[in-house]
Design a protein around this motif. Structure first.
Motif, PDB file in Angstrom:
ATOM      1  N   THR A 141      36.901  36.696  38.011  1.00  0.00           N
ATOM      2  CA  THR A 141      37.499  37.945  37.507  1.00  0.00           C
ATOM      3  C   THR A 141      36.902  38.295  36.145  1.00  0.00           C
ATOM      4  O   THR A 141      36.579  39.453  35.863  1.00  0.00           O
ATOM      5  N   MET A 142      36.708  37.277  35.316  1.00  0.00           N
ATOM      6  CA  MET A 142      36.101  37.489  33.997  1.00  0.00           C
ATOM      7  C   MET A 142      34.634  37.873  34.116  1.00  0.00           C
ATOM      8  O   MET A 142      34.171  38.824  33.483  1.00  0.00           O
TER       9      MET A 142
ATOM     10  N   VAL B 227      25.390  33.117  36.011  1.00  0.00           N
ATOM     11  CA  VAL B 227      26.248  33.136  34.831  1.00  0.00           C
ATOM     12  C   VAL B 227      27.675  32.706  35.169  1.00  0.00           C
ATOM     13  O   VAL B 227      28.343  32.055  34.356  1.00  0.00           O
TER      14      VAL B 227
ATOM     15  N   ILE C  58      29.443  29.634  33.260  1.00  0.00           N
ATOM     16  CA  ILE C  58      30.679  29.758  32.479  1.00  0.00           C
ATOM     17  C   ILE C  58      31.763  28.855  33.047  1.00  0.00           C
ATOM     18  O   ILE C  58      32.522  28.242  32.292  1.00  0.00           O
TER      19      ILE C  58
ATOM     20  N   GLY D  31      32.809  51.232  36.596  1.00  0.00           N
ATOM     21  CA  GLY D  31      32.847  49.864  37.130  1.00  0.00           C
ATOM     22  C   GLY D  31      34.188  49.527  37.746  1.00  0.00           C
ATOM     23  O   GLY D  31      35.226  49.782  37.138  1.00  0.00           O
TER      24      GLY D  31
ATOM     25  N   THR E 142      34.488  40.920  26.480  1.00  0.00           N
ATOM     26  CA  THR E 142      34.106  41.684  27.676  1.00  0.00           C
ATOM     27  C   THR E 142      34.669  41.011  28.928  1.00  0.00           C
ATOM     28  O   THR E 142      35.176  41.674  29.835  1.00  0.00           O
ATOM     29  N   MET E 143      34.614  39.683  28.949  1.00  0.00           N
ATOM     30  CA  MET E 143      35.171  38.944  30.089  1.00  0.00           C
ATOM     31  C   MET E 143      36.688  39.043  30.130  1.00  0.00           C
ATOM     32  O   MET E 143      37.274  39.300  31.179  1.00  0.00           O
TER      33      MET E 143
ATOM     34  N   LYS F 102      30.591  45.356  33.506  1.00  0.00           N
ATOM     35  CA  LYS F 102      30.627  46.289  32.375  1.00  0.00           C
ATOM     36  C   LYS F 102      29.263  46.415  31.695  1.00  0.00           C
ATOM     37  O   LYS F 102      28.944  47.466  31.138  1.00  0.00           O
ATOM     38  N   ASN F 103      28.465  45.346  31.740  1.00  0.00           N
ATOM     39  CA  ASN F 103      27.112  45.461  31.191  1.00  0.00           C
ATOM     40  C   ASN F 103      26.227  46.339  32.072  1.00  0.00           C
ATOM     41  O   ASN F 103      25.412  47.112  31.560  1.00  0.00           O
TER      42      ASN F 103
ATOM     43  N   GLY G  66      34.068  40.910  37.208  1.00  0.00           N
ATOM     44  CA  GLY G  66      34.795  42.140  36.862  1.00  0.00           C
ATOM     45  C   GLY G  66      34.573  42.586  35.427  1.00  0.00           C
ATOM     46  O   GLY G  66      34.646  43.774  35.116  1.00  0.00           O
ATOM     47  N   GLY G  67      34.313  41.624  34.530  1.00  0.00           N
ATOM     48  CA  GLY G  67      34.124  41.946  33.117  1.00  0.00           C
ATOM     49  C   GLY G  67      32.659  41.928  32.724  1.00  0.00           C
ATOM     50  O   GLY G  67      31.989  42.951  32.682  1.00  0.00           O
ATOM     51  N   LEU G  68      32.140  40.728  32.486  1.00  0.00           N
ATOM     52  CA  LEU G  68      30.817  40.556  31.878  1.00  0.00           C
ATOM     53  C   LEU G  68      29.695  41.277  32.635  1.00  0.00           C
ATOM     54  O   LEU G  68      28.973  42.111  32.057  1.00  0.00           O
TER      55      LEU G  68
ATOM     56  N   VAL H 179      27.347  48.817  33.896  1.00  0.00           N
ATOM     57  CA  VAL H 179      27.834  50.182  33.647  1.00  0.00           C
ATOM     58  C   VAL H 179      27.251  50.734  32.337  1.00  0.00           C
ATOM     59  O   VAL H 179      26.771  51.872  32.300  1.00  0.00           O
ATOM     60  N   ALA H 180      27.285  49.924  31.289  1.00  0.00           N
ATOM     61  CA  ALA H 180      26.761  50.385  29.989  1.00  0.00           C
ATOM     62  C   ALA H 180      25.268  50.719  30.101  1.00  0.00           C
ATOM     63  O   ALA H 180      24.796  51.705  29.525  1.00  0.00           O
TER      64      ALA H 180
ATOM     65  N   ALA I 208      32.865  52.516  28.330  1.00  0.00           N
ATOM     66  CA  ALA I 208      31.544  52.725  28.944  1.00  0.00           C
ATOM     67  C   ALA I 208      31.699  53.383  30.319  1.00  0.00           C
ATOM     68  O   ALA I 208      30.898  54.237  30.701  1.00  0.00           O
ATOM     69  N   ASP I 209      32.719  52.977  31.060  1.00  0.00           N
ATOM     70  CA  ASP I 209      32.954  53.550  32.389  1.00  0.00           C
ATOM     71  C   ASP I 209      33.162  55.055  32.259  1.00  0.00           C
ATOM     72  O   ASP I 209      33.979  55.511  31.458  1.00  0.00           O
TER      73      ASP I 209
ATOM     74  N   GLY J 229      37.976  43.170  29.518  1.00  0.00           N
ATOM     75  CA  GLY J 229      37.473  44.039  30.583  1.00  0.00           C
ATOM     76  C   GLY J 229      37.682  43.470  31.974  1.00  0.00           C
ATOM     77  O   GLY J 229      37.809  44.215  32.947  1.00  0.00           O
ATOM     78  N   GLY J 230      37.706  42.125  32.085  1.00  0.00           N
ATOM     79  CA  GLY J 230      37.864  41.479  33.385  1.00  0.00           C
ATOM     80  C   GLY J 230      39.278  40.957  33.587  1.00  0.00           C
ATOM     81  O   GLY J 230      40.118  41.594  34.219  1.00  0.00           O
TER      82      GLY J 230
END
Lengths: 281, 281
Positions: B89-90, B59, B63, B113, A89-90, B98-99, B93-95, B101-102, A117-118, A93-94
């Motif tokens: 960015t990870m 988070v 990370i 997203g 996902t990171m 997108k969570n 923009g990702g983790l 959005v889901a 999902a978007d 998706g990122g």
């Protein structure tokens, strides 16, 4: 026919015959910044509607390693456990998706980076556990993609860039093979557009002789495909790829091209590019 | 007036008076899955157009630490070097994105997203190096956001969810403060919509007595604001927050609300929520 029907009819006839490319790139493009740069420039230059689908690449494996997450394999098959899902996902998706989008914007393409999902663009089902529990892996079916939904984005002037993530509609992201996503998008959107599906590949396309890049087969139709299989010119790893391609064609996709990302620019110049699979060669 | 002008006039009058909420959440919502769940449910239930803006949270720090990337501070200010940019960015923009959005999709909200690079929605300028080099940090100006561009997404039925990333239009992603993004979005879109900007906060709003959550000030207009400053009821950390809020209001935003995410549901029920800043209390 009432007014609304007429308008809807007109809209349909307007969008039909518009061309769409669905192009999938994998690690051999993503992992090499020079390859990626040239590919994205050629992608931007293509006319018509376009959708880009990308997979992962070495960076996902590398970041998983740095975070101390080991690749899980059961009977040689890769498993997406919750930790691995977090990493993809990171990274998909990122990191990869947003950098591709920023590059495309630089080239003047109005890209928009997405997971399934978007916009609820790709609805998947978590793969059922039979002999192997694949974890958070999503499978697609004919109801996964609503072509009208994605068409709204295309017609609004955006270029969707999908990574290899989907969702189950219940809040769970899922890992889905990028080849599968590309094929499902092409099939769904072929009801609205003249759709060509392109797989960027490490070779120039389907070769008569795997060691000779000059032995490229330009066109394959179902008859020729049978002949090439019988003569064992196409075998092993290429078989599922081409079987899937011909399935997409029988579901409405105009043509599937398998070729090297370096050569994508030839399409713009109307020169032959890679191996073209279609109903009639 | 020709036909096109009439149509465009009609479209303008149609979309004017439509309401839009731009809501910003930070670490106190993102880091707590229960808070986030309730917030997203209440967010989904709000009527009208909506945009969500989220920052980072613990988070990202966690990370970065796991990847061995140390937080860089110069004179107490956080620096976004290339490694930190990769992490945000990870993670943003990702983790996180997108969570969220889901989850929103699960609640029936058609979320999408985004970073500012997607759709070229937020174009920033890399902060110039004066005494401190902040690294890959993007500043916004009045040209950063084209309201018509974002309006196309809203009118097409999507709910934009922005993370704290922008781009410079030349392929470079940039880290931009989420409060700043929320405010810039609200100001830009106030030309098309009746826009309310909401900052979710760890307290119930602006308090008369910081230790007493029952001392909430419900409404503040510019006159009252001056009075509260003179009496030193509002001071230190709250000053820049409220100064920025009143600047947004003077640039067209209808109201700015500062409140606790738990209480967002009150808005749906037309009950007072948090502290409401506006031209006229």
């Amino acid at each position: 026919m009432n007014k609304i029907d007429t308008v809807s009819e007109n809209l349909n006839s307007l969008s039909k015959n518009k061309s769409l490319y669905v192009i999938k790139i994998g690690g051999n493009v993503i992992d090499n910044s020079e390859n990626l740069y040239h590919f994205l420039k050629d992608f931007e230059a293509l006319d018509g509607f376009k959708i880009l689908v990308h997979g992962g690449g070495k960076v996902a494996t590398q970041i998983a390693e740095e975070l101390g997450i080991e690749a899980k394999l059961v009977d040689g098959r890769r498993i997406t456990d919750i930790e691995t899902l977090r990493v993809v996902t990171m990274v998909y998706g990122g990191l990869i998706n947003k950098n591709i989008v920023a590059q495309l914007q630089r080239f003047g393409n109005n890209a928009i980076g997405l997971t399934g999902a978007d916009g609820n663009f790709i609805l998947a089902k978590k793969r059922p556990v039979k002999t192997i529990d694949y974890g958070f892996v999503g499978d697609l079916d004919e109801k996964s993609i609503d072509p009208e939904n994605i068409s709204r984005l295309l017609e609004a002037g955006f270029t969707p860039v999908f990574c290899a993530l989907t969702h189950n509609g219940e809040g769970q992201l899922l890992n889905t093979n990028a080849d599968t996503i590309a094929s499902a998008l092409a099939v769904a959107l072929s009801s609205l557009y003249d759709t060509t599906l392109i797989y960027c590949f490490e070779k120039k396309g389907v070769l008569q002789d795997i060691n000779d890049e000059d032995s490229l087969i330009r066109d394959i139709d179902p008859e020729r495909y049978e002949e090439l299989k019988t003569r064992r010119i196409i075998h092993s790893g290429m078989l599922p790829k081409l079987d899937n391609a011909f399935t997409a064609i029988s579901c409405g996709v105009k043509a599937v091209i398998i070729g090297k990302s370096d050569d994508l620019g030839q399409l713009k110049d109307n020169k032959p590019f890679g191996t073209r699979l279609s109903k009639n060669a």
